[in-house]
Design a protein around this motif. Structure first.
Motif, mmCIF file in Angstrom:
data_model
loop_
_atom_site.group_PDB
_atom_site.id
_atom_site.type_symbol
_atom_site.label_atom_id
_atom_site.label_comp_id
_atom_site.label_asym_id
_atom_site.label_seq_id
_atom_site.Cartn_x
_atom_site.Cartn_y
_atom_site.Cartn_z
ATOM 1 N N PRO A 167 0.811 -1.225 0.000
ATOM 2 C CA PRO A 167 0.000 0.000 0.000
ATOM 3 C C PRO A 167 0.837 1.265 0.000
ATOM 4 O O PRO A 167 0.287 2.357 -0.101
ATOM 5 N N ASP A 168 2.149 1.138 0.121
ATOM 6 C CA ASP A 168 2.977 2.344 0.262
ATOM 7 C C ASP A 168 4.387 2.033 -0.201
ATOM 8 O O ASP A 168 5.110 1.289 0.454
ATOM 9 N N ASP A 169 4.780 2.573 -1.348
ATOM 10 C CA ASP A 169 6.135 2.399 -1.851
ATOM 11 C C ASP A 169 6.356 3.438 -2.941
ATOM 12 O O ASP A 169 5.591 4.402 -3.049
ATOM 13 N N VAL A 170 7.365 3.242 -3.784
ATOM 14 C CA VAL A 170 7.706 4.231 -4.799
ATOM 15 C C VAL A 170 7.444 3.740 -6.214
ATOM 16 O O VAL A 170 7.633 4.477 -7.163
ATOM 17 N N SER A 171 7.041 2.471 -6.413
ATOM 18 C CA SER A 171 6.804 1.902 -7.737
ATOM 19 C C SER A 171 5.308 1.702 -7.916
ATOM 20 O O SER A 171 4.718 0.781 -7.363
ATOM 21 N N PHE A 172 4.648 2.592 -8.707
ATOM 22 C CA PHE A 172 3.205 2.528 -8.905
ATOM 23 C C PHE A 172 2.848 1.287 -9.700
ATOM 24 O O PHE A 172 3.488 0.952 -10.692
ATOM 25 N N HIS A 173 1.745 0.609 -9.290
ATOM 26 C CA HIS A 173 1.326 -0.627 -9.954
ATOM 27 C C HIS A 173 -0.066 -0.491 -10.579
ATOM 28 O O HIS A 173 -0.222 -0.703 -11.782
ATOM 29 N N ALA A 174 -1.092 -0.127 -9.799
ATOM 30 C CA ALA A 174 -2.450 -0.084 -10.327
ATOM 31 C C ALA A 174 -3.324 0.713 -9.361
ATOM 32 O O ALA A 174 -2.844 1.240 -8.338
ATOM 33 N N LEU A 175 -4.612 0.795 -9.711
ATOM 34 C CA LEU A 175 -5.611 1.436 -8.859
ATOM 35 C C LEU A 175 -6.582 0.369 -8.366
ATOM 36 O O LEU A 175 -6.884 -0.595 -9.080
ATOM 37 N N ARG A 176 -7.103 0.571 -7.157
ATOM 38 C CA ARG A 176 -8.131 -0.318 -6.624
ATOM 39 C C ARG A 176 -9.078 0.502 -5.767
ATOM 40 O O ARG A 176 -8.797 1.673 -5.430
ATOM 41 N N GLU A 177 -10.197 -0.100 -5.418
ATOM 42 C CA GLU A 177 -11.174 0.615 -4.608
ATOM 43 C C GLU A 177 -10.660 0.819 -3.187
ATOM 44 O O GLU A 177 -9.902 -0.003 -2.663
ATOM 45 N N TYR A 178 -11.105 1.902 -2.601
ATOM 46 C CA TYR A 178 -10.701 2.234 -1.230
ATOM 47 C C TYR A 178 -11.252 1.201 -0.256
ATOM 48 O O TYR A 178 -12.378 0.727 -0.392
ATOM 49 N N GLN A 179 -10.423 0.851 0.731
ATOM 50 C CA GLN A 179 -10.828 -0.022 1.817
ATOM 51 C C GLN A 179 -10.544 0.673 3.132
ATOM 52 O O GLN A 179 -9.587 1.455 3.230
ATOM 53 N N PRO A 180 -11.368 0.427 4.136
ATOM 54 C CA PRO A 180 -11.142 1.098 5.433
ATOM 55 C C PRO A 180 -9.721 0.860 5.934
ATOM 56 O O PRO A 180 -9.225 -0.266 5.927
ATOM 57 N N GLY A 181 -9.088 1.929 6.338
ATOM 58 C CA GLY A 181 -7.724 1.844 6.829
ATOM 59 C C GLY A 181 -6.688 2.286 5.820
ATOM 60 O O GLY A 181 -5.516 2.473 6.183
ATOM 61 N N ASP A 182 -7.064 2.450 4.521
ATOM 62 C CA ASP A 182 -6.105 2.902 3.505
ATOM 63 C C ASP A 182 -5.714 4.350 3.771
ATOM 64 O O ASP A 182 -6.501 5.161 4.294
ATOM 65 N N ASP A 183 -4.478 4.652 3.395
ATOM 66 C CA ASP A 183 -3.956 6.003 3.577
ATOM 67 C C ASP A 183 -4.629 6.928 2.572
ATOM 68 O O ASP A 183 -4.578 6.710 1.357
ATOM 69 N N LEU A 184 -5.282 8.001 3.074
ATOM 70 C CA LEU A 184 -5.982 8.932 2.195
ATOM 71 C C LEU A 184 -5.023 9.713 1.301
ATOM 72 O O LEU A 184 -5.447 10.301 0.299
ATOM 73 N N ARG A 185 -3.747 9.736 1.640
ATOM 74 C CA ARG A 185 -2.792 10.444 0.792
ATOM 75 C C ARG A 185 -2.645 9.774 -0.567
ATOM 76 O O ARG A 185 -2.180 10.398 -1.523
ATOM 77 N N HIS A 186 -3.025 8.499 -0.679
ATOM 78 C CA HIS A 186 -2.866 7.770 -1.926
ATOM 79 C C HIS A 186 -4.165 7.675 -2.719
ATOM 80 O O HIS A 186 -4.252 6.910 -3.683
ATOM 81 N N VAL A 187 -5.170 8.459 -2.367
ATOM 82 C CA VAL A 187 -6.416 8.492 -3.127
ATOM 83 C C VAL A 187 -6.150 9.163 -4.480
ATOM 84 O O VAL A 187 -5.515 10.224 -4.558
ATOM 85 N N HIS A 188 -6.637 8.528 -5.563
ATOM 86 C CA HIS A 188 -6.504 9.078 -6.911
ATOM 87 C C HIS A 188 -7.820 9.779 -7.248
ATOM 88 O O HIS A 188 -8.805 9.150 -7.646
ATOM 89 N N TRP A 189 -7.828 11.120 -7.103
ATOM 90 C CA TRP A 189 -9.080 11.863 -7.143
ATOM 91 C C TRP A 189 -9.682 11.896 -8.541
ATOM 92 O O TRP A 189 -10.912 11.896 -8.693
ATOM 93 N N LYS A 190 -8.866 11.926 -9.574
ATOM 94 C CA LYS A 190 -9.422 11.951 -10.934
ATOM 95 C C LYS A 190 -10.192 10.676 -11.236
ATOM 96 O O LYS A 190 -11.295 10.709 -11.787
ATOM 97 N N SER A 191 -9.641 9.539 -10.870
ATOM 98 C CA SER A 191 -10.344 8.270 -11.087
ATOM 99 C C SER A 191 -11.573 8.166 -10.200
ATOM 100 O O SER A 191 -12.592 7.591 -10.579
ATOM 101 N N THR A 192 -11.475 8.720 -8.978
ATOM 102 C CA THR A 192 -12.619 8.710 -8.073
ATOM 103 C C THR A 192 -13.781 9.485 -8.669
ATOM 104 O O THR A 192 -14.940 9.040 -8.642
ATOM 105 N N ALA A 193 -13.484 10.667 -9.271
ATOM 106 C CA ALA A 193 -14.541 11.481 -9.874
ATOM 107 C C ALA A 193 -15.131 10.806 -11.107
ATOM 108 O O ALA A 193 -16.337 10.905 -11.376
ATOM 109 N N ARG A 194 -14.303 10.087 -11.874
ATOM 110 C CA ARG A 194 -14.779 9.466 -13.103
ATOM 111 C C ARG A 194 -15.613 8.220 -12.825
ATOM 112 O O ARG A 194 -16.601 7.941 -13.513
ATOM 113 N N THR A 195 -15.244 7.416 -11.833
ATOM 114 C CA THR A 195 -15.935 6.154 -11.563
ATOM 115 C C THR A 195 -17.029 6.281 -10.526
ATOM 116 O O THR A 195 -17.917 5.428 -10.445
ATOM 117 N N GLY A 196 -16.965 7.306 -9.727
ATOM 118 C CA GLY A 196 -17.947 7.430 -8.666
ATOM 119 C C GLY A 196 -17.599 6.630 -7.428
ATOM 120 O O GLY A 196 -18.348 6.633 -6.452
#
Length: 420
Positions: free
Chosen positions: A221-250
């Motif tokens: 959940p936290d490193d320097v090599s980006f892999h993919a996007l997934r849905e938010y789960q309780p406990g995930d760091d909000l700093r890693h939220v991808h807001w553009k994808s969140t707005a597009r997918t709902g």
């Protein structure tokens, strides 16, 4: 033409020089023929030839016909034995090992196939198969044209080694062993007997995240090599939220990363016999080094292995184990583990993890001196191979963790204590 030129021309056409070269060439051919002839004569035949000559001379000189008859009998025996050399040995030989790489104690099986591809039968003969320092002998019966014979054999693998199997030799000789004609067939095959290794569960060696590391298959959940996007789960760091994808997918989407691990993992294996009490300690050290190196390769580390006087190839697990199979003890003047640590520091100054492997004859002061020579900032671990009666232990010498084991199976649990 001057007198000197005439002399040179006449010298070039001098028949004596031509005859000399011809004689020298004839002597060389005769020497080659005699060499092949003498090669078929066994020591027992030389003894009988000498006895025949002595009996003949004594019989003629003393007038004893018994000695003369004995000399004639020996001559007849030699002549009859020479007849056994007549015949072809033109087998088509195929040497096949079931596996060319085994672990100490595993069964290594091979097959030797002899085929008569000619139009005439081949008389019975013996086939000699060298295996390391020993050899196997197979008696092959008469082989008709187009027939083949297969011989199975097993190779002992009680010790780590690189065993050369072959080349196959077809031997034609007499029952008394006086004469023997040998024809070599096929090429030798190397059998690698790998040291025993033990598997570690999980990230037993630990790792360091690094911007210059290699991405691994383990997700984080936290490193320097980006892999993919997934849905938010309780406990995930909000700093890693991808807001553009969140707005597009709902749906709230967060970034997922691949763990990156620093790749410079160095193993310093002492091969100085003075660092070990016996061969069993040395073999345990090699097995420990092999186990650590394989685990590091599986963890996507860049592995480098140093022994006294040279580096061992360790690009892949197979390459690394092959190099360990051929590893022998160094000469004492090659230096102890302290000198080995100095070589590691000089040649690999950016190593992130360094493991020194040695025997119980290395005392605490030498280990402290060796560890102090290693690259600054590297995590240091020393593995001491002991006898089966040695109890596993963990101690701290300077900035290094020192693990002592008496059996290979103790290594994973000892490392878990280090990383706890």
């Amino acid at each position: 033409m001057t007198t000197e030129a005439l002399g040179q021309a006449s010298g070039a056409e001098d028949p004596r020089a031509w005859y000399g070269q011809l004689a020298l060439s004839a002597l060389r051919r005769a020497g080659a023929v005699l060499g092949r002839v003498f090669a078929v004569v066994r020591p027992a035949a030389w003894v009988l030839l000498a006895a025949m000559a002595v009996l003949w001379i004594a019989g003629q000189a003393l007038g004893w016909w018994e000695l003369t008859v004995a000399a004639l009998v020996v001559a007849v025996v030699l002549a009859l034995c020479l007849l056994f050399l007549i015949g072809r040995t033109a087998y088509d030989v195929s040497l096949d090992l079931n596996r060319t790489r085994v672990v100490v104690g595993e069964r290594a099986v091979g097959a030797l196939t002899l085929s008569n591809t000619g139009t005439r039968a081949i008389l019975p003969s013996r086939v000699v198969l060298p295996v390391g320092n020993g050899r196997g002998v197979f008696d092959v019966q008469r082989l008709a044209a187009g027939d083949s014979a297969e011989e199975l054999f097993a190779i002992p693998t009680t010790r780590r080694a690189v065993v050369e199997v072959g080349p196959v030799s077809v031997v034609r000789g007499d029952p008394l062993g006086l004469f023997e004609r040998v024809h070599r067939r096929d090429e030798p095959v190397d059998l690698f007997v790998h040291p025993r290794t033990v598997l570690f569960d999980g990230q037993s060696l630990g790792f360091l995240r690094d911007l210059e590391g290699l991405p691994a298959t383990d997700l984080s959940p936290d490193d320097v090599s980006f892999h993919a996007l997934r849905e938010y789960q309780p406990g995930d760091d909000l700093r890693h939220v991808h807001w553009k994808s969140t707005a597009r997918t709902g749906h709230m989407m967060v970034r997922q990363f691949e763990e990156t691990r620093r790749s410079h993992f160095v193993i310093g294996l002492s091969t100085n016999p003075g660092d070990y009490r016996d061969d069993d300690e040395f073999e345990l050290a090699i097995s420990a080094a092999g186990s650590l190196g394989l685990r590091a390769l599986r963890d996507s580390h860049r592995v480098e292995v140093r022994v006294q006087e040279r580096a061992l190839p360790a690009g892949t697990g197979k390459q690394f184990l092959d190099a360990l199979s051929a590893l022998g003890a160094s000469k004492p003047r090659a230096g102890s583990v302290v000198e080995l640590a100095g070589v590691v520091a000089a040649t690999l100054p950016l190593a992130s993890v360094v493991v020194l492997v040695c025997g119980t004859r290395v005392d605490a002061n030498d280990l402290r001196a060796a560890c102090s020579r290693l690259p600054f900032g590297a995590r240091v671990l020393a593995v001491v191979a002991g006898s089966p009666a040695t109890a596993p232990s963990l101690r701290r010498i300077g900035e290094a963790d020192v693990v002592t084991v008496g059996a290979l199976e103790q290594l994973p649990s000892a490392l878990r204590k280090v990383l706890a």
